[in-house]
Design a protein around this motif. Structure first.
Motif, PDB file in Angstrom:
ATOM      1  N   GLY A   7      28.900 -12.653   8.778  1.00  0.00           N
ATOM      2  CA  GLY A   7      29.992 -11.760   8.077  1.00  0.00           C
ATOM      3  C   GLY A   7      31.618 -11.935   8.938  1.00  0.00           C
ATOM      4  O   GLY A   7      31.957 -11.960  10.214  1.00  0.00           O
ATOM      5  N   ASN A   8      32.050 -11.237   7.994  1.00  0.00           N
ATOM      6  CA  ASN A   8      33.656 -11.886   8.354  1.00  0.00           C
ATOM      7  C   ASN A   8      34.663 -10.754   9.295  1.00  0.00           C
ATOM      8  O   ASN A   8      35.634 -10.213   8.398  1.00  0.00           O
ATOM      9  CB  ASN A   8      35.036 -12.584   7.396  1.00  0.00           C
ATOM     10  CG  ASN A   8      36.365 -12.681   7.958  1.00  0.00           C
ATOM     11  OD1 ASN A   8      36.350 -12.666   9.285  1.00  0.00           O
ATOM     12  ND2 ASN A   8      36.851 -12.842   6.752  1.00  0.00           N
ATOM     13  N   ASP A   9      33.504 -10.251  10.519  1.00  0.00           N
ATOM     14  CA  ASP A   9      33.584  -9.032  10.720  1.00  0.00           C
ATOM     15  C   ASP A   9      36.055  -8.709  11.011  1.00  0.00           C
ATOM     16  O   ASP A   9      36.336  -9.769  11.809  1.00  0.00           O
ATOM     17  CB  ASP A   9      33.530  -8.892  12.116  1.00  0.00           C
ATOM     18  CG  ASP A   9      31.259  -8.452  11.786  1.00  0.00           C
ATOM     19  OD1 ASP A   9      31.457  -7.671  12.432  1.00  0.00           O
ATOM     20  OD2 ASP A   9      31.004  -9.468  11.757  1.00  0.00           O
ATOM     21  N   TYR A  10      35.989  -7.723  10.922  1.00  0.00           N
ATOM     22  CA  TYR A  10      37.692  -7.412  10.946  1.00  0.00           C
ATOM     23  C   TYR A  10      38.582  -8.547  10.485  1.00  0.00           C
ATOM     24  O   TYR A  10      39.647  -8.149  11.206  1.00  0.00           O
ATOM     25  CB  TYR A  10      38.132  -6.958  12.079  1.00  0.00           C
ATOM     26  CG  TYR A  10      36.958  -5.207  12.666  1.00  0.00           C
ATOM     27  CD1 TYR A  10      37.513  -4.542  12.173  1.00  0.00           C
ATOM     28  CD2 TYR A  10      36.066  -5.068  12.685  1.00  0.00           C
ATOM     29  CE1 TYR A  10      36.806  -2.810  12.166  1.00  0.00           C
ATOM     30  CE2 TYR A  10      35.165  -3.191  13.703  1.00  0.00           C
ATOM     31  CZ  TYR A  10      36.269  -3.208  12.782  1.00  0.00           C
ATOM     32  OH  TYR A  10      35.352  -1.797  13.148  1.00  0.00           O
ATOM     33  N   ILE A  55      34.028 -15.761  11.423  1.00  0.00           N
ATOM     34  CA  ILE A  55      31.901 -14.806  11.123  1.00  0.00           C
ATOM     35  C   ILE A  55      31.767 -14.714  12.558  1.00  0.00           C
ATOM     36  O   ILE A  55      31.217 -15.905  13.061  1.00  0.00           O
ATOM     37  CB  ILE A  55      31.458 -16.622  10.229  1.00  0.00           C
ATOM     38  CG1 ILE A  55      32.345 -17.284   9.036  1.00  0.00           C
ATOM     39  CG2 ILE A  55      30.502 -16.192  10.085  1.00  0.00           C
ATOM     40  CD1 ILE A  55      32.869 -15.990   7.938  1.00  0.00           C
ATOM     41  N   ILE A  56      31.081 -13.394  12.357  1.00  0.00           N
ATOM     42  CA  ILE A  56      30.399 -12.501  13.418  1.00  0.00           C
ATOM     43  C   ILE A  56      28.793 -12.682  13.324  1.00  0.00           C
ATOM     44  O   ILE A  56      27.934 -12.373  11.751  1.00  0.00           O
ATOM     45  CB  ILE A  56      30.393 -12.056  14.303  1.00  0.00           C
ATOM     46  CG1 ILE A  56      31.959 -11.647  14.291  1.00  0.00           C
ATOM     47  CG2 ILE A  56      29.871 -11.158  15.330  1.00  0.00           C
ATOM     48  CD1 ILE A  56      32.781 -12.824  15.188  1.00  0.00           C
ATOM     49  N   LEU A  57      28.144 -12.920  13.889  1.00  0.00           N
ATOM     50  CA  LEU A  57      26.387 -12.631  13.538  1.00  0.00           C
ATOM     51  C   LEU A  57      26.215 -10.576  14.600  1.00  0.00           C
ATOM     52  O   LEU A  57      26.578 -10.855  15.663  1.00  0.00           O
ATOM     53  CB  LEU A  57      25.593 -13.997  14.685  1.00  0.00           C
ATOM     54  CG  LEU A  57      24.450 -13.495  15.013  1.00  0.00           C
ATOM     55  CD1 LEU A  57      23.398 -13.369  13.391  1.00  0.00           C
ATOM     56  CD2 LEU A  57      23.653 -14.134  15.919  1.00  0.00           C
ATOM     57  N   SER A  58      25.322 -10.770  13.253  1.00  0.00           N
ATOM     58  CA  SER A  58      24.841  -9.195  13.995  1.00  0.00           C
ATOM     59  C   SER A  58      23.143  -9.331  13.223  1.00  0.00           C
ATOM     60  O   SER A  58      22.437  -9.712  12.578  1.00  0.00           O
ATOM     61  CB  SER A  58      25.217  -8.162  13.501  1.00  0.00           C
ATOM     62  OG  SER A  58      25.089  -6.387  13.741  1.00  0.00           O
TER      63      SER A  58
END
Length: 313
Positions: A225-228, A232-235
């Motif tokens: 998702g587009n964190d902050y 695009i960030i993976l978690s």
């Protein structure tokens, strides 16, 4: 005439000498017996060694290692597994490790990352919201409804709020998008909080879609998702349970901007979208599992196959 004391001394001395002589004789007898026993055992060992040395080599028993062996494996000239057999073995080991630990190959995760874009919407009051969208192919993206439609109850003081512009960021440029289908949600974090948007066709890999979402408690998931609004960030995280409202709880980061992003299973298939989190807790999130009705306006998904639909890579 011999005194009594001298006679007693002589008797004691003779008795002691007799006992000493008897002990020495008994010890020598035992030593001889032990030597005979030892010699007999030694002769037996020598006979066994001569027997083994005389046995043909074909009957020799060899020590075996603890490594496994596949009799059907092809072998190289030196007796080692062939390159193809080694590659197959490595692939099997990797698959087992990934299954046990809930891991995905880094390369696959990097490929899946390119299927997600940043999403931005602007309302008639000049306010901009940001989120995420996942690519389904042919210019179609899936996201959350509250990211592209002004839902009731978002701001009771401004009931006239409307979304006037929706854009995605692709290759560093903003591309206009239009809403082509939505769910029936009128508030956020709802089973109908989904939307399909369309842009011009872009050169992104389409996601594979699985609408079954056959998950058990503690199964691993991967969230992009587009964190902050930082890209695009993976978690990673774990599945909790399905709620009475049709959502699924999970333990994974629910930072602002991840709504509309992707939830991937261990095969790298898109199985849901993150739509919200518990108030005050960024690690307790809610997933909206994908359903076939969400893809009804997407031409490439007219006939949905839960395991192969959208696999255009």
């Amino acid at each position: 005439m011999i005194s009594r004391r001298l006679l007693l001394f002589i008797i004691l001395t003779c008795t002691a000498a007799s006992f000493f002589t008897l002990g020495v004789w008994h010890a020598r007898n035992n030593e001889a017996l032990d030597r005979e026993t030892y010699d007999a055992k030694l002769d037996a060992i020598r006979a066994e060694v001569r027997s083994e040395l005389g046995r043909p080599r074909g009957d020799t028993t060899l020590p075996a290692g603890t490594s496994g062996r596949a009799d059907a494996e092809a072998k190289d000239g030196d007796g080692a597994p062939s390159a193809a057999a080694r590659a197959k073995m490595v692939a099997q080991i990797k698959q087992e490790l990934q299954s046990e630990m809930g891991l995905l190959p880094v390369q696959l995760l990097r490929e899946r990352r390119t299927s997600f874009v940043e999403l931005y919407s602007t309302d008639n009051l000049g306010k901009t919201n940001y989120g995420t969208a996942g690519y389904l192919g042919h210019g179609y993206f899936i996201t959350v409804k509250h990211g592209v439609v002004a839902l009731k109850g978002e701001d009771d003081r401004q009931p006239s709020r409307k979304i006037v512009s929706v854009k995605i960021v692709y290759a560093g440029k903003e591309i206009p998008a239009k809403v082509v289908d939505t769910g029936d949600a009128d508030v956020e974090v709802h089973s109908g909080d989904w939307a399909i948007i369309k842009t011009r066709e872009v050169a992104l890999p389409a996601l594979r879609v699985d609408t079954s979402f056959a998950y058990d408690f503690a199964d691993p998931i991967f969230r992009l998702g587009n964190d902050y609004s930082k890209g695009i960030i993976l978690s990673t995280g774990y599945v909790g349970q399905r709620t009475s409202t049709g959502l699924v709880t999970c333990l994974t980061d629910g930072h602002p901007g991840v709504s509309g992003g992707g939830v991937l299973d261990q095969r790298g298939d898109l199985v849901g979208i993150p739509i919200g989190r518990m108030q005050g807790d960024f690690r307790f999130s809610f997933i909206l599992p994908l359903r076939t009705e969400m893809l009804r306006k997407v031409p490439s998904f007219d006939q949905v196959d839960s395991h192969t639909a959208g696999d255009t890579q």
